[in-house]
Write a protein that holds these residues in place. Sequence first.
Motif, PDB file in Angstrom:
ATOM      1  N   ARG A 130     -43.534  25.960 -53.692  1.00 32.86           N
ATOM      2  CA  ARG A 130     -43.226  27.323 -53.264  1.00 32.86           C
ATOM      3  C   ARG A 130     -42.474  27.309 -51.925  1.00 32.86           C
ATOM      4  O   ARG A 130     -41.488  28.029 -51.739  1.00 32.86           O
ATOM      5  CB  ARG A 130     -44.526  28.124 -53.137  1.00 32.86           C
ATOM      6  N   ALA A 133     -38.870  25.686 -52.453  1.00 32.31           N
ATOM      7  CA  ALA A 133     -37.991  26.600 -53.176  1.00 32.31           C
ATOM      8  C   ALA A 133     -37.624  27.794 -52.314  1.00 32.31           C
ATOM      9  O   ALA A 133     -36.495  28.295 -52.370  1.00 32.31           O
ATOM     10  CB  ALA A 133     -38.675  27.062 -54.460  1.00 32.31           C
ATOM     11  N   TYR A 139     -36.820  30.943 -54.549  1.00 28.84           N
ATOM     12  CA  TYR A 139     -38.107  31.551 -54.875  1.00 28.84           C
ATOM     13  C   TYR A 139     -38.163  32.968 -54.337  1.00 28.84           C
ATOM     14  O   TYR A 139     -37.752  33.240 -53.208  1.00 28.84           O
ATOM     15  CB  TYR A 139     -39.243  30.732 -54.247  1.00 28.84           C
ATOM     16  N   ASN A 145     -39.608  36.455 -62.055  1.00 29.27           N
ATOM     17  CA  ASN A 145     -38.990  35.256 -61.501  1.00 29.27           C
ATOM     18  C   ASN A 145     -39.582  34.021 -62.169  1.00 29.27           C
ATOM     19  O   ASN A 145     -40.794  33.808 -62.150  1.00 29.27           O
ATOM     20  CB  ASN A 145     -39.213  35.198 -59.986  1.00 29.27           C
ATOM     21  N   LEU A 147     -39.498  30.748 -61.556  1.00 32.17           N
ATOM     22  CA  LEU A 147     -40.187  29.761 -60.728  1.00 32.17           C
ATOM     23  C   LEU A 147     -41.524  30.297 -60.223  1.00 32.17           C
ATOM     24  O   LEU A 147     -42.532  29.574 -60.206  1.00 32.17           O
ATOM     25  CB  LEU A 147     -39.298  29.363 -59.545  1.00 32.17           C
ATOM     26  N   ALA A 148     -41.539  31.560 -59.830  1.00 32.41           N
ATOM     27  CA  ALA A 148     -42.791  32.163 -59.367  1.00 32.41           C
ATOM     28  C   ALA A 148     -43.833  32.165 -60.485  1.00 32.41           C
ATOM     29  O   ALA A 148     -45.024  31.892 -60.248  1.00 32.41           O
ATOM     30  CB  ALA A 148     -42.542  33.591 -58.876  1.00 32.41           C
TER      31      ALA A 148
END
Length: 283
Positions: A130, A133, A139, A145, A147-148
């Motif tokens: 986190r 990114a 992020y 999202n 990646l989140a």
Amino acid sequence: LGESLLGFLAAERARDPLAETRVVVPTNLLGLRLSRLLAERTGGHANVRFPTFKDFALDLRHAAGGGSSACELALLPSGGDEIVIRRLMEDGLAGEGYFARIADRPGLASALASAIGDLKEACYDPESLRESAGRAGLYRVGRDNKLAELIRIWEAYQLRLREGGWIDTPEAMLEAANVLEAARSDTDERREVDEQGGRVPRADRKAPGAVGARPLRLSPLVLYGFYDLNALQKRIVASHIALTGAKIFFPYRDDESFHYARPTLEWLESLGLERVTIEAADL
């Protein structure tokens, strides 16, 4: 390269037939072939094993036995990570998030498990991913999202593992890296004290490679057939080399067809290993 390895092992067997030797190899099939070739060369051998990197790391973790709370967790069976994530999807974890539309697809759990495993082998955890990114501008908070949502699923996966008393293979390998790094740190501290002419108090003394209550019995590292190593493997290799030294049989020719292997070779040399070229006539 194979002939060079067999010659090395045959010489080691002649010097001490029962000495423990582990040759870490990329695949089980390669290990089986090398074991058979060594038996043909020497007429039989004992205490020589050819583990994959995963099995080698798991053996190290087991040998440490209780060096940390993670060592007390049971190893998740093969395929268990995919099952855990599939159950989380079935329990509605995807909700209205990025993966909601494909939450029931049979390949999603496998893909997520693979992605999480790759990230662990790159030495990330949810929080460090986190942060990295975020610094890269990749992020943002929000269920839409990707990646989140991946990180949220990863955190739920970790929680489910801990609730069941499990640890997956990449985490177990990370524990092996931690064990070796702790042993390396202890060795460096004792060396520094010795160089300064001091003495370690008796209560603080440990056997070389000791972690927790159980000393590690480490033989020099032998690696065969690896062109590349991931970040987690590099942590294990670097600490093991610092503790015991190593002999690494690295497939390489100094031409452009092997350019992809050059960074790993140069990294190994940066650890103090000396390159010895095997001439074609010696193969």
